[in-house]
Design a protein around this motif. Structure first.
Motif, PDB file in Angstrom:
ATOM      1  N   PHE A   8      -2.227  -7.564  -0.317  1.00 35.28           N
ATOM      2  CA  PHE A   8      -2.114  -6.412   0.582  1.00 35.28           C
ATOM      3  C   PHE A   8      -1.453  -5.221  -0.094  1.00 35.28           C
ATOM      4  O   PHE A   8      -1.072  -4.269   0.567  1.00 35.28           O
ATOM      5  N   SER A   9      -1.273  -5.265  -1.421  1.00 31.12           N
ATOM      6  CA  SER A   9      -0.470  -4.265  -2.118  1.00 31.12           C
ATOM      7  C   SER A   9      -0.970  -2.837  -1.892  1.00 31.12           C
ATOM      8  O   SER A   9      -0.159  -1.937  -1.649  1.00 31.12           O
ATOM      9  N   ILE A  12       0.001  -1.853   1.682  1.00 28.35           N
ATOM     10  CA  ILE A  12       1.447  -1.695   1.852  1.00 28.35           C
ATOM     11  C   ILE A  12       1.952  -0.428   1.166  1.00 28.35           C
ATOM     12  O   ILE A  12       2.798   0.289   1.706  1.00 28.35           O
ATOM     13  N   LYS A  13       1.415  -0.110  -0.004  1.00 29.82           N
ATOM     14  CA  LYS A  13       1.863   1.061  -0.772  1.00 29.82           C
ATOM     15  C   LYS A  13       1.320   2.375  -0.216  1.00 29.82           C
ATOM     16  O   LYS A  13       1.856   3.439  -0.516  1.00 29.82           O
ATOM     17  N   ASP A  30       0.458   5.634   1.911  1.00 33.20           N
ATOM     18  CA  ASP A  30       1.087   6.518   2.888  1.00 33.20           C
ATOM     19  C   ASP A  30       0.043   7.268   3.715  1.00 33.20           C
ATOM     20  O   ASP A  30       0.349   8.271   4.345  1.00 33.20           O
ATOM     21  N   GLU A  63      -0.578  -5.765   8.257  1.00 33.86           N
ATOM     22  CA  GLU A  63       0.122  -5.089   7.158  1.00 33.86           C
ATOM     23  C   GLU A  63      -0.110  -3.583   7.114  1.00 33.86           C
ATOM     24  O   GLU A  63       0.602  -2.875   6.408  1.00 33.86           O
ATOM     25  N   LYS A  93       0.315   0.104   7.648  1.00 32.48           N
ATOM     26  CA  LYS A  93       1.428   0.939   8.102  1.00 32.48           C
ATOM     27  C   LYS A  93       0.959   2.159   8.883  1.00 32.48           C
ATOM     28  O   LYS A  93       1.702   2.691   9.699  1.00 32.48           O
TER      29      LYS A  93
END
Length: 173
Positions: free
Chosen positions: A60-61, A64-65, A67, A89, A91
């Motif tokens: 999921f990197s 997650i990273k 924006d 996950e 955001k």
């Protein structure tokens, strides 16, 4: 209109739905590698970054990273064994996603040669709604549309009237 090799009707419906809910000023993370539709989004002024081809069932990197204000996922979740995990996950507060719907008259799509191009799920609309709800999303808008094909036969005739795709706009609860 788009090149004849692309699914014109599907892309047109998807673009219209995206433009209805998302502004071109909102950065987008599109799940999946760059594809014909992510290129169409860019051509229409959207700021799009794609994931890098990682297995979204276990990595999921990129999600997650990111924006990005919005995550898009067009015909991706059916390729995942556990789409719930990546949905949790995310955001971003906004999600636009589409899926091919399960059709009673056609078996689920399966590729014998490409390990990434397999459908582990073909959802009915209510199943996808439940998945999103359980993952913390509230569906604000939804639409279904057909995907006729230029062939003769019983199934091609049914495709003219039976919705094949389901698209949603959802916000994080």
């Amino acid at each position: 209109m788009y090149e004849n090799s692309f699914p014109n009707k599907r892309f047109e419906h998807t673009l219209n739905f995206l433009q209805k809910h998302i502004s071109t000023s909102q950065p987008i993370l599109d799940l999946g590698v760059e594809n014909p539709f992510s290129k169409i989004m860019k051509e229409h002024g959207f700021k799009v970054e794609n994931t890098k081809g990682e297995d979204l069932d276990i990595d999921f990197s990129s999600v997650i990273k990111s924006d990005a204000d919005v995550v898009t996922a067009f015909e991706i979740f059916e390729h995942l064994l556990a789409p719930f995990n990546v949905l949790r996950e995310i955001k971003s507060k906004k999600l636009v996603a589409s899926i091919p719907m399960r059709l009673w008259f056609s078996p689920a799509y399966q590729s014998k040669t490409d390990k990434w191009d397999r459908h582990y799920h073909e959802f009915e609309d209510w199943q996808f709604d439940w998945l999103l709800e359980k993952a913390g999303w509230k569906i604000i808008d939804r639409a279904k549309f057909t995907n006729p094909i230029k062939k003769i036969g019983f199934r091609p005739l049914l495709r003219k009237f039976t919705p094949r795709y389901y698209i949603i706009y959802a916000e994080r609860i």
